[in-house]
Every structure is written in structure tokens, then in C-alpha cells.
Design a protein around this motif. Structure first.
Motif, PDB file in Angstrom:
ATOM      1  N   LYS A   1     -56.339  23.299  28.397  1.00 28.24           N
ATOM      2  CA  LYS A   1     -55.554  22.197  27.829  1.00 28.24           C
ATOM      3  C   LYS A   1     -56.246  21.613  26.608  1.00 28.24           C
ATOM      4  CE  LYS A   1     -53.216  20.813  32.062  1.00 28.24           C
ATOM      5  NZ  LYS A   1     -53.122  19.853  33.165  1.00 28.24           N
ATOM      6  N   ASP A   2     -57.554  21.420  26.709  1.00 24.74           N
ATOM      7  CA  ASP A   2     -58.328  20.850  25.608  1.00 24.74           C
ATOM      8  C   ASP A   2     -58.343  21.781  24.399  1.00 24.74           C
ATOM      9  OD1 ASP A   2     -60.301  18.692  24.726  1.00 24.74           O
ATOM     10  OD2 ASP A   2     -61.543  20.500  24.548  1.00 24.74           O
ATOM     11  N   LEU A   3     -58.620  23.047  24.620  1.00 21.27           N
ATOM     12  CA  LEU A   3     -58.656  24.017  23.519  1.00 21.27           C
ATOM     13  C   LEU A   3     -57.307  24.117  22.817  1.00 21.27           C
ATOM     14  CD1 LEU A   3     -60.665  26.971  25.130  1.00 21.27           C
ATOM     15  CD2 LEU A   3     -61.453  25.455  23.286  1.00 21.27           C
ATOM     16  N   ALA A   4     -56.248  24.206  23.597  1.00 15.80           N
ATOM     17  CA  ALA A   4     -54.910  24.329  23.015  1.00 15.80           C
ATOM     18  C   ALA A   4     -54.558  23.089  22.204  1.00 15.80           C
ATOM     19  CB  ALA A   4     -53.877  24.576  24.114  1.00 15.80           C
ATOM     20  N   ALA A   5     -54.868  21.905  22.734  1.00 22.33           N
ATOM     21  CA  ALA A   5     -54.575  20.666  22.008  1.00 22.33           C
ATOM     22  C   ALA A   5     -55.349  20.603  20.696  1.00 22.33           C
ATOM     23  CB  ALA A   5     -54.907  19.459  22.886  1.00 22.33           C
ATOM     24  N   LYS A   6     -56.622  20.950  20.739  1.00 22.86           N
ATOM     25  CA  LYS A   6     -57.452  20.909  19.527  1.00 22.86           C
ATOM     26  C   LYS A   6     -57.015  21.935  18.493  1.00 22.86           C
ATOM     27  CE  LYS A   6     -61.531  18.852  21.601  1.00 22.86           C
ATOM     28  NZ  LYS A   6     -62.843  19.111  22.213  1.00 22.86           N
ATOM     29  N   ALA A   7     -56.401  23.025  18.951  1.00 27.59           N
ATOM     30  CA  ALA A   7     -55.912  24.062  18.040  1.00 27.59           C
ATOM     31  C   ALA A   7     -54.501  23.756  17.535  1.00 27.59           C
ATOM     32  CB  ALA A   7     -55.936  25.422  18.737  1.00 27.59           C
ATOM     33  N   GLY A   8     -53.943  22.625  17.962  1.00 31.46           N
ATOM     34  CA  GLY A   8     -52.574  22.286  17.568  1.00 31.46           C
ATOM     35  C   GLY A   8     -51.536  23.137  18.268  1.00 31.46           C
ATOM     36  N   ALA A   9     -51.912  23.715  19.410  1.00 30.94           N
ATOM     37  CA  ALA A   9     -51.008  24.601  20.143  1.00 30.94           C
ATOM     38  C   ALA A   9     -50.723  24.089  21.543  1.00 30.94           C
ATOM     39  CB  ALA A   9     -51.622  26.005  20.217  1.00 30.94           C
ATOM     40  N   GLY A  10     -50.969  22.813  21.772  1.00 34.80           N
ATOM     41  CA  GLY A  10     -50.783  22.254  23.105  1.00 34.80           C
ATOM     42  C   GLY A  10     -49.392  22.440  23.655  1.00 34.80           C
ATOM     43  N   GLU A  11     -48.384  22.389  22.774  1.00 36.27           N
ATOM     44  CA  GLU A  11     -46.996  22.535  23.237  1.00 36.27           C
ATOM     45  C   GLU A  11     -46.659  23.984  23.601  1.00 36.27           C
ATOM     46  OE1 GLU A  11     -47.099  23.829  19.121  1.00 36.27           O
ATOM     47  OE2 GLU A  11     -47.943  22.050  20.055  1.00 36.27           O
ATOM     48  N   ARG A  12     -47.519  24.914  23.247  1.00 44.93           N
ATOM     49  CA  ARG A  12     -47.268  26.331  23.554  1.00 44.93           C
ATOM     50  C   ARG A  12     -47.741  26.743  24.940  1.00 44.93           C
ATOM     51  NH1 ARG A  12     -49.335  29.403  18.208  1.00 44.93           N
ATOM     52  NH2 ARG A  12     -48.150  28.212  16.689  1.00 44.93           N
ATOM     53  N   PHE A  13     -48.536  25.876  25.574  1.00 47.82           N
ATOM     54  CA  PHE A  13     -49.138  26.244  26.853  1.00 47.82           C
ATOM     55  C   PHE A  13     -48.845  25.212  27.927  1.00 47.82           C
ATOM     56  CE2 PHE A  13     -51.653  28.333  23.641  1.00 47.82           C
ATOM     57  CZ  PHE A  13     -51.885  29.593  24.177  1.00 47.82           C
ATOM     58  N   VAL A  14     -48.519  25.696  29.112  1.00 42.27           N
ATOM     59  CA  VAL A  14     -48.465  24.882  30.321  1.00 42.27           C
ATOM     60  C   VAL A  14     -49.553  25.458  31.218  1.00 42.27           C
ATOM     61  CG1 VAL A  14     -47.125  24.307  32.378  1.00 42.27           C
ATOM     62  CG2 VAL A  14     -46.015  24.387  30.140  1.00 42.27           C
ATOM     63  N   THR A  15     -50.483  24.625  31.641  1.00 45.03           N
ATOM     64  CA  THR A  15     -51.565  25.124  32.489  1.00 45.03           C
ATOM     65  C   THR A  15     -51.666  24.295  33.756  1.00 45.03           C
ATOM     66  OG1 THR A  15     -53.239  23.773  31.384  1.00 45.03           O
ATOM     67  CG2 THR A  15     -52.907  25.988  30.533  1.00 45.03           C
ATOM     68  N   ASP A  16     -52.048  24.979  34.820  1.00 45.28           N
ATOM     69  CA  ASP A  16     -52.266  24.350  36.112  1.00 45.28           C
ATOM     70  C   ASP A  16     -53.310  25.204  36.827  1.00 45.28           C
ATOM     71  OD1 ASP A  16     -52.013  22.592  38.234  1.00 45.28           O
ATOM     72  OD2 ASP A  16     -49.940  23.134  38.708  1.00 45.28           O
ATOM     73  N   SER A  17     -53.664  24.798  38.033  1.00 46.67           N
ATOM     74  CA  SER A  17     -54.628  25.577  38.801  1.00 46.67           C
ATOM     75  C   SER A  17     -54.304  25.487  40.280  1.00 46.67           C
ATOM     76  CB  SER A  17     -56.058  25.094  38.526  1.00 46.67           C
ATOM     77  OG  SER A  17     -56.222  23.734  38.887  1.00 46.67           O
ATOM     78  N   ALA A  18     -54.833  26.446  41.041  1.00 51.11           N
ATOM     79  CA  ALA A  18     -54.568  26.529  42.470  1.00 51.11           C
ATOM     80  C   ALA A  18     -55.698  27.268  43.161  1.00 51.11           C
ATOM     81  CB  ALA A  18     -53.235  27.242  42.723  1.00 51.11           C
ATOM     82  N   ALA A  19     -55.664  27.215  44.499  1.00 51.96           N
ATOM     83  CA  ALA A  19     -56.663  27.866  45.347  1.00 51.96           C
ATOM     84  C   ALA A  19     -56.038  29.022  46.106  1.00 51.96           C
ATOM     85  CB  ALA A  19     -57.208  26.861  46.361  1.00 51.96           C
ATOM     86  N   THR A  20     -56.877  29.938  46.535  1.00 55.46           N
ATOM     87  CA  THR A  20     -56.396  30.966  47.457  1.00 55.46           C
ATOM     88  C   THR A  20     -56.584  30.514  48.901  1.00 55.46           C
ATOM     89  OG1 THR A  20     -58.521  32.135  47.416  1.00 55.46           O
ATOM     90  CG2 THR A  20     -56.821  32.873  45.858  1.00 55.46           C
ATOM     91  N   SER A  21     -57.412  29.497  49.133  1.00 54.26           N
ATOM     92  CA  SER A  21     -57.671  29.015  50.491  1.00 54.26           C
ATOM     93  C   SER A  21     -57.029  27.643  50.703  1.00 54.26           C
ATOM     94  CB  SER A  21     -59.180  28.899  50.730  1.00 54.26           C
ATOM     95  OG  SER A  21     -59.684  27.750  50.068  1.00 54.26           O
ATOM     96  N   THR A  22     -57.081  27.179  51.924  1.00 53.45           N
ATOM     97  CA  THR A  22     -56.565  25.845  52.256  1.00 53.45           C
ATOM     98  C   THR A  22     -57.692  24.830  52.445  1.00 53.45           C
ATOM     99  OG1 THR A  22     -56.582  26.356  54.625  1.00 53.45           O
ATOM    100  CG2 THR A  22     -54.534  26.814  53.420  1.00 53.45           C
ATOM    101  N   GLU A  23     -58.933  25.251  52.269  1.00 51.38           N
ATOM    102  CA  GLU A  23     -60.094  24.432  52.612  1.00 51.38           C
ATOM    103  C   GLU A  23     -60.189  23.099  51.881  1.00 51.38           C
ATOM    104  OE1 GLU A  23     -63.554  26.928  52.101  1.00 51.38           O
ATOM    105  OE2 GLU A  23     -62.451  28.586  53.011  1.00 51.38           O
ATOM    106  N   GLU A  24     -59.771  23.038  50.634  1.00 51.32           N
ATOM    107  CA  GLU A  24     -59.982  21.843  49.806  1.00 51.32           C
ATOM    108  C   GLU A  24     -58.684  21.151  49.402  1.00 51.32           C
ATOM    109  OE1 GLU A  24     -62.905  20.584  49.267  1.00 51.32           O
ATOM    110  OE2 GLU A  24     -64.213  22.250  49.836  1.00 51.32           O
TER     111      GLU A  24
END
Length: 152
Positions: free
Chosen positions: A23-46
Motif C-alpha cells: 500500500k505504501d509503495l503504490a501510494a508513493k509511486a502514484g499508483a495507489g488507485e491501481r492496487f487493492v491489497t489485503d492479507s490472510a492466514a492459512t491457519s486459524t491460530e491468530e
């Protein structure tokens, strides 16, 4: 627009680091609107937990906030929702393939496979070396940004 889901084991260290770095890199490059980013886990632990404090401190040391994050687990529906599902290591990839029921569209990749040194991002949960993880994540996210903005 490209939708990227970063994935690791617990979604409290590597994958949220990659999410917020991207998100930070895309925003600084003026490309923030080109990317949607999120994250997830493979486990249920956290599930529901925030970014792990040492990972949060590493991001903060580079001026990147990570507020509002709550760990969640990857779902089969995420495969259709995202253009790229980026795992941090080979074990993540195996679990992602299991959860998603395969990879018929070729969307699942390791983060460092976008760089000149393909391989696994070391898990700082075990190594304690959050600065090494930072360098890997920054290199991988920078490579993804360049790949998907070079011709745009």
C-alpha cells in the motif's frame, strides 16, 4: 486495478507487513488507485489478532502504519475475489492450494519469486529477525509494483 492478497501462516507478521508495504509503495509511486491489497492466514491460530508487536515496530521504523488490521483466514472464495494470492513460503503455498482447491488460473505465487532471488521469506516468528523479513518483503513488493506498473 489489480487485487492482491498476501498470505502467511498466522496473518500477524509477514503477510500484513507485505500488505502495508505494498500500500505504501503504490501510494508513493502514484499508483495507489491501481492496487487493492489485503492479507490472510492459512491457519486459524491468530484470527482477530492485530499485527504482532515486533512486526508493527519494524513497519513503524520505516514510517508505515498498520492500524486496523485483524488477522483472518484465507477462504476458497478469496481465490475468485483476488487476481494474485501471494504466499510467503512453500508451506504457505501448499496450504493455499489445499484451501483454494488448486490453482487453475495460475494466481498463486511466492513473494520472492517476483525477484532475482526466488525462495521463501523467512518467518520472523521463528528467526526473530524482523529486519531480514522487512528486506525480503520490500524487495518482493517492489518487484510486484514494477511488474504491474511498468506498462501502464
Amino acid at each position: 486495478m489489480i487485487k492482491i492478497l498476501f498470505v502467511c501462516h498466522g496473518n500477524i507478521c509477514r503477510s500484513p507487513m507485505a500488505e502495508f508495504v505494498m500500500k505504501d509503495l503504490a501510494a508513493k509511486a502514484g499508483a495507489g488507485e491501481r492496487f487493492v491489497t489485503d492479507s490472510a492466514a492459512t491457519s486459524t491460530e491468530e484470527i482477530g489478532n492485530p499485527v504482532y508487536p515486533p512486526a508493527r515496530r519494524e513497519l513503524a521504523a520505516h514510517g508505515i502504519p498498520c492500524t486496523g488490521h485483524a488477522a483472518r483466514q484465507l477462504t476458497r472464495a478469496d481465490y475468485d475475489r483476488y487476481d494474485l494470492l501471494i504466499g510467503m513460503d512453500s508451506a504457505n503455498i501448499r496450504n493455499m492450494l489445499r484451501i483454494c482447491g488448486g490453482d487453475p488460473e495460475g494466481k498463486i505465487h511466492r513473494l520472492l519469486d517476483y525477484t532475482a532471488r526466488p525462495g521463501d521469506v523467512a518467518d520472523p516468528w521463528y528467526t526473530g529477525d524482523f529486519s531480514a523479513t522487512w528486506r525480503d518483503v520490500l524487495e518482493g513488493c517492489t518487484a510486484i509494483l514494477h511488474r504491474y506498473t511498468a506498462c501502464k
